[in-house]
Design a protein around this motif. Structure first.
Motif, PDB file in Angstrom:
ATOM      1  N   LEU A   1      31.417  25.564  46.128  1.00  0.00           N
ATOM      2  CA  LEU A   1      31.548  24.191  45.630  1.00  0.00           C
ATOM      3  C   LEU A   1      30.777  23.991  44.331  1.00  0.00           C
ATOM      4  O   LEU A   1      31.240  23.301  43.412  1.00  0.00           O
ATOM      5  CB  LEU A   1      31.046  23.204  46.687  1.00  0.00           C
ATOM      6  N   GLU A   2      29.596  24.584  44.253  1.00  0.00           N
ATOM      7  CA  GLU A   2      28.800  24.469  43.025  1.00  0.00           C
ATOM      8  C   GLU A   2      29.562  25.053  41.833  1.00  0.00           C
ATOM      9  O   GLU A   2      29.590  24.449  40.747  1.00  0.00           O
ATOM     10  CB  GLU A   2      27.463  25.199  43.197  1.00  0.00           C
ATOM     11  N   ASN A   3      30.147  26.208  42.045  1.00  0.00           N
ATOM     12  CA  ASN A   3      30.916  26.835  40.958  1.00  0.00           C
ATOM     13  C   ASN A   3      32.097  25.957  40.548  1.00  0.00           C
ATOM     14  O   ASN A   3      32.384  25.787  39.352  1.00  0.00           O
ATOM     15  CB  ASN A   3      31.418  28.214  41.391  1.00  0.00           C
ATOM     16  N   THR A   4      32.757  25.393  41.554  1.00  0.00           N
ATOM     17  CA  THR A   4      33.896  24.515  41.266  1.00  0.00           C
ATOM     18  C   THR A   4      33.439  23.266  40.525  1.00  0.00           C
ATOM     19  O   THR A   4      34.092  22.811  39.565  1.00  0.00           O
ATOM     20  CB  THR A   4      34.599  24.114  42.576  1.00  0.00           C
TER      21      THR A   4
ATOM     22  N   SER B   1      24.364  30.036  57.215  1.00  0.00           N
ATOM     23  CA  SER B   1      24.900  31.080  56.338  1.00  0.00           C
ATOM     24  C   SER B   1      26.259  30.672  55.779  1.00  0.00           C
ATOM     25  O   SER B   1      26.535  30.849  54.580  1.00  0.00           O
ATOM     26  CB  SER B   1      25.018  32.387  57.119  1.00  0.00           C
ATOM     27  N   SER B   2      27.088  30.102  56.657  1.00  0.00           N
ATOM     28  CA  SER B   2      28.414  29.659  56.220  1.00  0.00           C
ATOM     29  C   SER B   2      28.315  28.523  55.209  1.00  0.00           C
ATOM     30  O   SER B   2      29.023  28.507  54.189  1.00  0.00           O
ATOM     31  CB  SER B   2      29.226  29.212  57.433  1.00  0.00           C
ATOM     32  N   LEU B   3      27.410  27.573  55.481  1.00  0.00           N
ATOM     33  CA  LEU B   3      27.240  26.441  54.567  1.00  0.00           C
ATOM     34  C   LEU B   3      26.722  26.900  53.207  1.00  0.00           C
ATOM     35  O   LEU B   3      27.131  26.369  52.167  1.00  0.00           O
ATOM     36  CB  LEU B   3      26.276  25.413  55.172  1.00  0.00           C
ATOM     37  N   ASN B   4      25.828  27.870  53.219  1.00  0.00           N
ATOM     38  CA  ASN B   4      25.317  28.400  51.944  1.00  0.00           C
ATOM     39  C   ASN B   4      26.447  28.973  51.098  1.00  0.00           C
ATOM     40  O   ASN B   4      26.514  28.751  49.882  1.00  0.00           O
ATOM     41  CB  ASN B   4      24.272  29.481  52.211  1.00  0.00           C
ATOM     42  N   SER B   5      27.331  29.710  51.752  1.00  0.00           N
ATOM     43  CA  SER B   5      28.470  30.297  51.027  1.00  0.00           C
ATOM     44  C   SER B   5      29.391  29.200  50.500  1.00  0.00           C
ATOM     45  O   SER B   5      29.849  29.251  49.341  1.00  0.00           O
ATOM     46  CB  SER B   5      29.253  31.235  51.952  1.00  0.00           C
ATOM     47  N   GLU B   6      29.652  28.208  51.334  1.00  0.00           N
ATOM     48  CA  GLU B   6      30.538  27.117  50.926  1.00  0.00           C
ATOM     49  C   GLU B   6      29.918  26.296  49.795  1.00  0.00           C
ATOM     50  O   GLU B   6      30.623  25.852  48.872  1.00  0.00           O
ATOM     51  CB  GLU B   6      30.840  26.218  52.125  1.00  0.00           C
TER      52      GLU B   6
END
Length: 270
Positions: free
Chosen positions: A116-119, A107-112
């Motif tokens: 990162l994708e947006n960045t 769950s944490s990795l999905n959020s990160e």
């Protein structure tokens, strides 16, 4: 004449004494023989009974000794079974904790990854504009294009990584056919994220049939401790019991592959 008479008297006395002795000895001898026969008749059945009882007792002693040995063996097997059960229980508890930790990590990795994708998307746009508008040398433009390509590939990989993370959060399938379908699907996704995950997921797939064969042979509720112990031993010998631990190893390797890519992505936008 008188001398002849006197010589005959001792013979008569001797004969009468002999007869007297015979009369006395005969009943004694008869009584002795009768007593012996009577004693044999009376005591022999008792002796036979005692002999029979002795044989029965020896048989019972042998039976009890065998039973004691069997109980000692069962006690040893029960102790070993209890050790195995405790180990399995500990492993199950550990697996539950690991699954809970895995779920939180995913769950944490999905959020990160989303951040990162947006960045990366923002950087991609900025680089595209910079390449088009800025007056740069060919070397600088080539460098920016290389960076832009890396960002684009990383974004594409992240999309696949998110699919992999979704699969990793799912429960282990309960049937053989579901397991084959599930892990073949996971393999298709995993090798896109990282080709080195292929052999690791293949090891999981290779253990599916052995694991479910072993599960199908699980003793019922009325089974003995020995049957349960033998079932556990069979699972260890065949390696079927290690199916879930191999899944855990693959999950950890898959997460590591995603984390390594995330670290690389951070260096791209920093």
């Amino acid at each position: 004449m008188s001398s002849r008479k006197s010589s005959r008297k001792p013979k008569k006395r001797s004969q009468s004494n002999e007869l007297f002795k015979n009369k006395i000895l005969a009943p004694i001898l008869i009584a002795f023989l009768f007593g012996g026969i009577l004693g044999y008749v009376i005591t022999q059945p008792q002796v036979n009974t005692l002999k029979t009882n002795e044989d029965v007792l020896e048989s019972q002693i042998l039976f009890l000794e065998e039973r004691i040995n069997e109980l000692k063996i069962k006690e040893s097997e029960l102790s070993q079974s209890q050790t195995v059960v405790n180990t399995l229980q500990s492993q199950m508890n550990s697996n539950k904790l690991e699954n809970a930790a895995l779920s939180e990590k995913v769950s944490s990795l999905n959020s990160e990854i989303t951040v990162l994708e947006n960045t990366l998307e923002d950087n991609k746009v900025q680089l595209s504009v910079a390449i088009q508008d800025a007056e740069m040398s060919e070397a600088e433009i080539s460098k920016l294009n290389t960076r832009l390509n890396s960002i684009t590939k990383t974004i594409e990989k992240f999309e696949n990584d998110k699919l992999l993370l979704v699969e990793l959060r799912k429960e282990i399938p309960s049937s053989r056919s579901e397991a084959h379908n599930h892990w073949e699907r996971v393999k298709d996704i995993a090798i896109v994220s990282d080709p080195t995950l292929g052999p690791k997921i293949d090891k999981v797939i290779s253990m599916i049939d052995a694991y479910y064969d072993w599960i199908d042979q699980q003793p019922g509720a009325n089974s003995t401790d020995t049957e349960f112990f033998n079932w556990i031993i069979e699972g260890n010998i065949s390696g079927a019991i290690n199916y879930t631990s191999e899944i855990g190893k693959f999950q950890n390797d898959a997460l590591l592959a995603v984390i390594i890519r995330m670290d690389a992505a951070i260096s791209l936008v920093s």
